[in-house]
Design an enzyme around this catalytic site. Structure first.
Site, PDB file in Angstrom:
ATOM      1  N   SER A   1       1.000 -20.989  18.648  1.00 44.22           N
ATOM      2  CA  SER A   1       1.638 -19.672  18.694  1.00 44.22           C
ATOM      3  C   SER A   1       0.863 -18.664  17.836  1.00 44.22           C
ATOM      4  CB  SER A   1       3.100 -19.796  18.266  1.00 44.22           C
ATOM      5  OG  SER A   1       3.818 -18.619  18.564  1.00 44.22           O
TER       6      SER A   1
ATOM      7  N   ASP B   1       8.299 -21.909  28.601  1.00 36.08           N
ATOM      8  CA  ASP B   1       8.284 -21.241  27.300  1.00 36.08           C
ATOM      9  C   ASP B   1       8.826 -19.821  27.451  1.00 36.08           C
ATOM     10  OD1 ASP B   1       7.485 -19.798  24.982  1.00 36.08           O
ATOM     11  OD2 ASP B   1       5.740 -21.083  24.701  1.00 36.08           O
TER      12      ASP B   1
ATOM     13  N   HIS C   1       8.356 -23.908  23.886  1.00 38.72           N
ATOM     14  CA  HIS C   1       7.501 -23.478  22.773  1.00 38.72           C
ATOM     15  C   HIS C   1       7.641 -24.395  21.552  1.00 38.72           C
ATOM     16  CE1 HIS C   1       4.982 -20.126  21.380  1.00 38.72           C
ATOM     17  NE2 HIS C   1       5.585 -20.163  20.210  1.00 38.72           N
TER      18      HIS C   1
END
Length: 294
Positions: free
Chosen positions: A158, A238, A273
């Site tokens: 991320s 996600d 995620h």
């Protein structure tokens, strides 16, 4: 620099060291965890040097999150690769507002050096990772002689995927390879990036923002036609991908236009995620690093 060891944990035949140290980049204490694989803790003399994989975490995370839930060192132990898990920002800088939101301030340093006051005093995570921490790790009296400075790769998740890609692209030749789990690949064009860059770099000079954006960096002349040695995974389930926070397709387009090779972007059906996603593909990312480190 002297590391203080807070804990030593035996895991997968090696040791996870939980460390803290004073930082001149952030002017705060910084936490970092380092996994030493079995070969690095053996009694052989001289000690066998092992390669190193840097893992940069995402928003809100500490060095503990991936070390406890990502299972990268489970894979790294098989290849005898050490892993360095830095923190994501300074802690306790006592800046007004630094703890008010999850995506700016504490836990959200974005791996850049802030230029805007008051953040520029402490929020210098690019310099911390690229210079201070790397120098300190390899110079450490207790374990530095077991780590091979000539064999380093970098990965992240991320915000940390953004950090891994940008630090790699800014420093050709420093790292053997790069990978990323669900990276923020084009921060100048997503809400997370716009908020962070406005706060840390100011809203007046968008050209400065581009210097910290993987999609912009990969299009530079120095990377045109080159082999990037990159693996990127993104989950199609996600929510942040669906909301346009990650924008891997923009990175892919820039790669294609620049004639860059060696970029494998994989869209993993239904994965989100979370660390369920990271742990599922951790072996692949460590294997990718091992391909170039060993």
């Amino acid at each position: 620099m002297v590391f203080e060891t807070k804990a030593t944990i035996t895991t997968f035949g090696g040791q996870l060291l939980k460390l803290t140290h004073p930082s001149h980049s952030t002017k705060t204490p910084m936490n970092v965890s380092i996994y030493l694989p079995p070969a690095a803790i053996s009694s052989s003399s001289p000690p066998k040097k092992v390669p190193v994989l840097i893992y940069l975490s995402g928003l809100t995370c500490t060095p503990d999150n991936c070390a406890e839930k990502g299972f990268l060192h489970a894979a790294a132990s098989k290849h005898n690769i050490a892993i360095v898990y830095p923190d994501t920002s300074p802690r306790g800088a006592n800046i007004t507002g630094e703890d008010e939101s999850y995506d700016f301030g504490s836990g959200a340093g974005f791996y850049i050096d802030a230029t805007e006051s008051p953040w520029s005093e402490n929020y210098n995570m690019y310099s911390y990772i690229r210079h201070e921490l790397l120098d300190a790790v390899f110079a450490a009296a207790d374990f530095g002689n077991r780590l091979d400075r000539d064999r380093i790769s970098i990965t992240g998740h991320s915000m940390g995927g953004h950090g891994a890609l940008t630090i790699y692209l800014k420093n050709p030749g420093l790292f053997r390879s790069v990978s990323a789990f669900a990276p923020i690949a084009n921060p100048v064009n997503c809400p997370w990036g716009e908020k962070a860059f406005s706060g840390y770099l100011g809203s007046g000079d968008k050209e400065e923002w581009k210097r910290h954006d993987a999609t912009e960096l990969v299009a530079q002349e120095q990377w045109k036609g080159k082999d990037l040695r990159a693996l990127i995974d993104v989950g199609t389930g996600d929510n942040f991908y669906k909301q346009g926070q990650l924008l891997p397709e923009n990175f892919e387009k820039a790669v294609e236009e620049a004639g860059v090779t060696g970029v494998n972007v994989r869209y993993q059906a239904n994965y989100d995620h979370s660390y369920f996603f990271i742990s599922t593909f951790a072996q692949d990312h460590v294997d990718h690093a091992a391909k170039y480190l060993l």
